[in-house]
Structures are given as C-alpha cells and as structure tokens.
Write a protein that holds these residues in place. Sequence first.
Motif, PDB file in Angstrom:
ATOM      1  N   ASN A   1       0.808  -1.222   0.000  1.00  0.00           N
ATOM      2  CA  ASN A   1       0.000   0.000   0.000  1.00  0.00           C
ATOM      3  C   ASN A   1       0.841   1.271   0.000  1.00  0.00           C
ATOM      4  OD1 ASN A   1      -2.474  -1.219  -0.157  1.00  0.00           O
ATOM      5  ND2 ASN A   1      -2.544  -1.580   2.057  1.00  0.00           N
ATOM      6  N   ASP A   2       2.156   1.129  -0.031  1.00  0.00           N
ATOM      7  CA  ASP A   2       3.024   2.304  -0.109  1.00  0.00           C
ATOM      8  C   ASP A   2       3.109   2.777  -1.549  1.00  0.00           C
ATOM      9  OD1 ASP A   2       3.646   2.143   2.545  1.00  0.00           O
ATOM     10  OD2 ASP A   2       5.375   0.837   2.210  1.00  0.00           O
ATOM     11  N   PRO A   3       3.400   4.058  -1.752  1.00  0.00           N
ATOM     12  CA  PRO A   3       3.690   4.479  -3.120  1.00  0.00           C
ATOM     13  C   PRO A   3       4.925   3.718  -3.622  1.00  0.00           C
ATOM     14  CG  PRO A   3       3.541   6.368  -1.627  1.00  0.00           C
ATOM     15  CD  PRO A   3       3.497   5.129  -0.781  1.00  0.00           C
ATOM     16  N   PRO A   4       5.048   3.509  -4.942  1.00  0.00           N
ATOM     17  CA  PRO A   4       6.164   2.717  -5.468  1.00  0.00           C
ATOM     18  C   PRO A   4       7.514   3.223  -4.946  1.00  0.00           C
ATOM     19  CG  PRO A   4       4.619   3.237  -7.212  1.00  0.00           C
ATOM     20  CD  PRO A   4       4.146   3.963  -5.990  1.00  0.00           C
ATOM     21  N   GLY A   5       8.329   2.302  -4.515  1.00  0.00           N
ATOM     22  CA  GLY A   5       9.687   2.621  -4.075  1.00  0.00           C
ATOM     23  C   GLY A   5       9.787   3.163  -2.664  1.00  0.00           C
ATOM     24  N   GLU A   6       8.643   3.450  -2.030  1.00  0.00           N
ATOM     25  CA  GLU A   6       8.668   4.137  -0.738  1.00  0.00           C
ATOM     26  C   GLU A   6       9.309   3.272   0.363  1.00  0.00           C
ATOM     27  OE1 GLU A   6       7.813   7.255  -0.879  1.00  0.00           O
ATOM     28  OE2 GLU A   6       8.417   7.532   1.204  1.00  0.00           O
ATOM     29  N   SER A   7       8.834   2.028   0.475  1.00  0.00           N
ATOM     30  CA  SER A   7       9.399   1.210   1.563  1.00  0.00           C
ATOM     31  C   SER A   7      10.865   0.898   1.259  1.00  0.00           C
ATOM     32  CB  SER A   7       8.587  -0.067   1.778  1.00  0.00           C
ATOM     33  OG  SER A   7       8.601  -0.842   0.614  1.00  0.00           O
ATOM     34  N   PHE A   8      11.218   0.756  -0.024  1.00  0.00           N
ATOM     35  CA  PHE A   8      12.626   0.521  -0.363  1.00  0.00           C
ATOM     36  C   PHE A   8      13.474   1.732   0.049  1.00  0.00           C
ATOM     37  CE2 PHE A   8      16.036   0.727  -3.742  1.00  0.00           C
ATOM     38  CZ  PHE A   8      16.833  -0.251  -3.183  1.00  0.00           C
ATOM     39  N   PHE A   9      12.953   2.932  -0.183  1.00  0.00           N
ATOM     40  CA  PHE A   9      13.702   4.133   0.200  1.00  0.00           C
ATOM     41  C   PHE A   9      13.937   4.138   1.711  1.00  0.00           C
ATOM     42  CE2 PHE A   9      14.740   8.509   1.019  1.00  0.00           C
ATOM     43  CZ  PHE A   9      15.473   8.882  -0.091  1.00  0.00           C
TER      44      PHE A   9
ATOM     45  N   VAL B   1       9.863   3.302 -10.311  1.00  0.00           N
ATOM     46  CA  VAL B   1       9.845   4.556  -9.544  1.00  0.00           C
ATOM     47  C   VAL B   1       9.693   5.735 -10.506  1.00  0.00           C
ATOM     48  CG1 VAL B   1      11.263   3.629  -7.669  1.00  0.00           C
ATOM     49  CG2 VAL B   1      12.364   4.819  -9.579  1.00  0.00           C
ATOM     50  N   ASP B   2       9.416   6.907  -9.933  1.00  0.00           N
ATOM     51  CA  ASP B   2       9.281   8.097 -10.774  1.00  0.00           C
ATOM     52  C   ASP B   2      10.482   9.034 -10.574  1.00  0.00           C
ATOM     53  OD1 ASP B   2       8.856   9.179  -8.305  1.00  0.00           O
ATOM     54  OD2 ASP B   2       6.708   9.569  -8.608  1.00  0.00           O
ATOM     55  N   LEU B   3      10.451  10.144 -11.289  1.00  0.00           N
ATOM     56  CA  LEU B   3      11.590  11.059 -11.249  1.00  0.00           C
ATOM     57  C   LEU B   3      11.764  11.670  -9.853  1.00  0.00           C
ATOM     58  CD1 LEU B   3      13.850  12.237 -12.978  1.00  0.00           C
ATOM     59  CD2 LEU B   3      12.309  14.099 -13.612  1.00  0.00           C
ATOM     60  N   ALA B   4      10.655  11.868  -9.145  1.00  0.00           N
ATOM     61  CA  ALA B   4      10.753  12.434  -7.791  1.00  0.00           C
ATOM     62  C   ALA B   4      11.536  11.486  -6.880  1.00  0.00           C
ATOM     63  CB  ALA B   4       9.352  12.676  -7.228  1.00  0.00           C
ATOM     64  N   TRP B   5      11.326  10.187  -7.055  1.00  0.00           N
ATOM     65  CA  TRP B   5      12.074   9.193  -6.258  1.00  0.00           C
ATOM     66  C   TRP B   5      13.570   9.297  -6.571  1.00  0.00           C
ATOM     67  CZ3 TRP B   5      15.498   5.269  -6.110  1.00  0.00           C
ATOM     68  CH2 TRP B   5      15.466   4.409  -5.015  1.00  0.00           C
ATOM     69  N   MET B   6      13.858   9.351  -7.878  1.00  0.00           N
ATOM     70  CA  MET B   6      15.262   9.450  -8.307  1.00  0.00           C
ATOM     71  C   MET B   6      15.893  10.729  -7.743  1.00  0.00           C
ATOM     72  SD  MET B   6      16.367   6.919 -10.055  1.00  0.00           S
ATOM     73  CE  MET B   6      15.988   5.610 -11.209  1.00  0.00           C
ATOM     74  N   THR B   7      15.108  11.796  -7.709  1.00  0.00           N
ATOM     75  CA  THR B   7      15.624  13.078  -7.226  1.00  0.00           C
ATOM     76  C   THR B   7      16.009  12.960  -5.746  1.00  0.00           C
ATOM     77  OG1 THR B   7      14.191  14.185  -8.812  1.00  0.00           O
ATOM     78  CG2 THR B   7      15.085  15.544  -7.034  1.00  0.00           C
ATOM     79  N   ARG B   8      15.156  12.279  -4.969  1.00  0.00           N
ATOM     80  CA  ARG B   8      15.446  12.127  -3.533  1.00  0.00           C
ATOM     81  C   ARG B   8      16.725  11.330  -3.306  1.00  0.00           C
ATOM     82  NH1 ARG B   8      10.309   9.299  -1.568  1.00  0.00           N
ATOM     83  NH2 ARG B   8      11.204   9.197   0.498  1.00  0.00           N
TER      84      ARG B   8
ATOM     85  N   SER C   1      15.383   8.219 -16.551  1.00  0.00           N
ATOM     86  CA  SER C   1      16.829   8.024 -16.433  1.00  0.00           C
ATOM     87  C   SER C   1      17.264   8.775 -15.176  1.00  0.00           C
ATOM     88  CB  SER C   1      17.528   8.623 -17.661  1.00  0.00           C
ATOM     89  OG  SER C   1      18.874   8.906 -17.347  1.00  0.00           O
ATOM     90  N   ILE C   2      18.182   8.195 -14.422  1.00  0.00           N
ATOM     91  CA  ILE C   2      18.646   8.897 -13.215  1.00  0.00           C
ATOM     92  C   ILE C   2      19.337  10.211 -13.598  1.00  0.00           C
ATOM     93  CG2 ILE C   2      20.954   7.844 -12.960  1.00  0.00           C
ATOM     94  CD1 ILE C   2      20.256   7.537  -9.937  1.00  0.00           C
ATOM     95  N   LEU C   3      19.853  10.251 -14.840  1.00  0.00           N
ATOM     96  CA  LEU C   3      20.589  11.448 -15.259  1.00  0.00           C
ATOM     97  C   LEU C   3      19.662  12.620 -15.577  1.00  0.00           C
ATOM     98  CD1 LEU C   3      23.360   9.742 -17.420  1.00  0.00           C
ATOM     99  CD2 LEU C   3      23.476  10.440 -15.018  1.00  0.00           C
ATOM    100  N   GLU C   4      18.358  12.369 -15.578  1.00  0.00           N
ATOM    101  CA  GLU C   4      17.411  13.477 -15.737  1.00  0.00           C
ATOM    102  C   GLU C   4      17.381  14.374 -14.503  1.00  0.00           C
ATOM    103  OE1 GLU C   4      13.407  12.498 -17.316  1.00  0.00           O
ATOM    104  OE2 GLU C   4      14.305  10.577 -17.831  1.00  0.00           O
ATOM    105  N   VAL C   5      17.862  13.849 -13.393  1.00  0.00           N
ATOM    106  CA  VAL C   5      17.863  14.646 -12.156  1.00  0.00           C
ATOM    107  C   VAL C   5      18.999  15.668 -12.241  1.00  0.00           C
ATOM    108  CG1 VAL C   5      18.127  14.587  -9.650  1.00  0.00           C
ATOM    109  CG2 VAL C   5      17.033  12.665 -10.836  1.00  0.00           C
ATOM    110  N   PRO C   6      18.693  16.957 -12.069  1.00  0.00           N
ATOM    111  CA  PRO C   6      19.772  17.956 -12.103  1.00  0.00           C
ATOM    112  C   PRO C   6      20.846  17.612 -11.061  1.00  0.00           C
ATOM    113  CG  PRO C   6      17.611  19.020 -12.070  1.00  0.00           C
ATOM    114  CD  PRO C   6      17.367  17.559 -11.848  1.00  0.00           C
TER     115      PRO C   6
END
Length: 400
Positions: free
Chosen positions: A152-160, A190-197, A227-232
């Motif tokens: 029930n967590d958003p994707p990647g949340e418990s892994f984070f 995961v989404d870009l926000a996850w990658m950004t964190r 892509s992880i490289l999309e994160v500034p």
Amino acid sequence: MEFRRILGLPPYVFATMNDLKAAARHDGKDIIDLGFGNPDLPSPDVAVEKLAEAVHNPRNHRYSASRGIPKIRQAIADLYLRKFDVAIDPDTEVVTTIGAKEGLSHLMWVLVGPGDTALVPSPSYPIHIYAPLFAGADVRHVRLDGSGDATNDPPGESFFDNLMEAWESAWPKPRVIVLSFPHNPTTECVDLAWMTRIVEFAREHDIVLVHDFAYADIAFDGYRPPSILEVPGAKEVAVELYTMTKSFSMAGWRVGFMVGNAEIVQALTKLKSYLDYGTFQPIQIAAIVAMNEAPDYPKYINECYQSRRDALCDGMNRIGWEITPPRGTMFVWAPIPEPYKEMGSLEFSKYLLSEADVATSPGVGFGPGGDGHVRFALIENEQRTGQAIRNMRKALTRLN
Ligand SMILES: Cc1ncc(COP(=O)(O)O)c(C=O)c1O
C-alpha cells in the motif's frame, strides 16, 4: 584444486532449473519456457543487414577501440538527448561495454574493494549482488518489495526507507548504492521524484549511485521510466548502464554503455583498456545503425511485451492466481499462491515444470528475499502463454 574467488558461490539455482527443463524436453515434453529472460524477438533488420555488410570489410577485422568507436559514443549521446533530454559528452561521459552485465561487473572493480560496503536491493538480478562481492566488498541486502506485494506504499517508498535504515546502521558507511528500475525481478518502478530524492541523499553523503537501466524502454500503460541522469546534478554522483539487449532485442550482440559521471566513466575506461579490445567493430557499426535508423524499434518491442503481459496476467487472474500487472520489465513477479507457499520457490518451480510443463525462475535465485515468488519471463507468444495458463489451471488444483 581450490579456486578461492568462486569458492563461496552457491550453486546457480537457474542452472538446476535449466537442467530439469532440458531433461523434460529430452523426454519429449513440450515445455513452455517462461524461465530465462532471454529475448525471443528478432533484432532490427537494419542492424542485421549492416552487420552482414560491415563484416566483409577487412578493416573491421582488426582490434577495435575498447571504449567504443567515436560514432557509437556519439549515437548513444544522441539517443540520451532525444529520449531523456540529457546531454552527454561522447568523449568523456560514455564508455561502451560488452553488455550491461560486463559493464557493471568491471565497474565494481573500479569502485569498491575489501573494506568497502555496497547497498544492493534484495531480491536482485544476481550480478548486482555478486559484482561487488567479486570485487572483495561487503554487500548489505536492502529489502525491495515488488509492486504486486500490496504494501500500500507508493512505489519505491518502503525501499527508500529500508535504504535509509541500512545506511544509518552500516559501518563503514557504504560507498555505493546499486539501483535498477524498472526492477528485475520484482518489476517495481519509480518516478523522477524518487530518483531526485536518492540523488540528493547521495550528493549529501558522497555515495556513488550505479543505476542499471536495462528496462529503460520496457514500460506499459503510459508509464515512462526516468533516467537517473534526468535529475539535475545527478552526474556528480551517478552512472547509468543502458543496453541494446532488451530495448532493441539485441541480447546476443553484447552491446551496452555506461554514461554519466566523467571521473567514473574514465576510471572504467582505463580498467577496460587493460582487459579487452572492445566489441567486434561490425557489431558496433550495426548498433549505431540500430540506434540512428530504427529509433522506434523499442516501441515495437514494448508493444509485444505489453500484449504478452496482458495475456499472462489476465489468464492468471482468471484461474484464481491473483496478480497485479507490472508497469515495466519483461517479467511478472508472482507471489506463490497461499496453498503452495510452504513449498518454497525452488520446489514450486519444479512442480510447475513437472505438472504443468511450464518453466519459471524460482525467486530464491534472486537472493533469499525472493523465496516467496516465482518469476515469469514474457518470452513466449500469446498463444503459448494461453497454453501455459490452461496447463497451470489443471496442475494448480488447490487455487479455488
Ligand atoms: C537488470 C538487468 N541488468 C542487466 C541485464 C543484462 O544486460 P546485458 O545483456 O546488457 O548484459 C539484465 C538481463 O536480464 C537485467 O535484467
């Protein structure tokens, strides 16, 4: 004789399944193979034709460049700009690898050694665990639940959260975190926000992020893997492995790339200059043509996998094996149905093979965190997949 580096390696679970599959076929059984993730779809015609032409030119028979010829590095830079809007310097931020697997393996020799620690998802594609181990590092397994595991967590949340916990408790502090989304085997996305964190965390703590992006193009229902490289700022800490294997269905050709942080790219380039002379040049030339002249091929490949995913997941749900369809990868990560759970994944896979003529990968092959699941690879067409469903309905008598 004693071979110390491979002494601690457990028997490869998948090899056991392959032997059983071969024996069943030898006995005349029609095994539907949803086990090994070995793409069955053809490579693009333009690449095949270019390879045939280039191989006739004796100039291409010589040693090639270990880091990849300039035009292939330019082609991957163009692909990243086109697909992800990420600018890559083809001279300093790309190295060609002999597939993502080789790239990741030798990268670990560069990044870690005895006394270093790497955080690796569990379950994992096996080389994510063994590459740092081969390099002599300590591996901490970080629990990654798949999207079908209904946390029930958003994707990647418990892994984070698990990553943060592993970081806090580890000493010495990990130098490397291995990531790979869409994830094999759990299919987590995961989404870009996850990658950004995670990039922010890595920049703060001076950690290298290694992102294996093998399923960059295999995503469904409108989802687009970042892509992880999309994160500034990601290039300060991250490298990414992109491969022709799944996107262009060129598994046997062994063409991959590592892109991102220039210092790390140069370090791997240096190590590889000692180890190999690069991929056979006609193959590099054909890969350039695939990227430049068949840029939409990954979309075609993706449509095929989506249709197979639907055939498999709809069928499984129909026979009472409840499955959440994955948003990415060429796999379905299936929790073992409750009445069969106590068997464990290896025995359950063997059962499916002997009673339903269906080959799967036992989850335990991806590490102890995978033992409650089996993995189906979408490498048979819809008709054969339908046959697999009919066979499983007969074999799994305790589902309903
Ligand atoms: C996560 C992951 N990385 C890498 C690979 C292998 O890629 P390559 O053929 O480029 O070595 C696979 C293949 O199944 C994979 O699932």
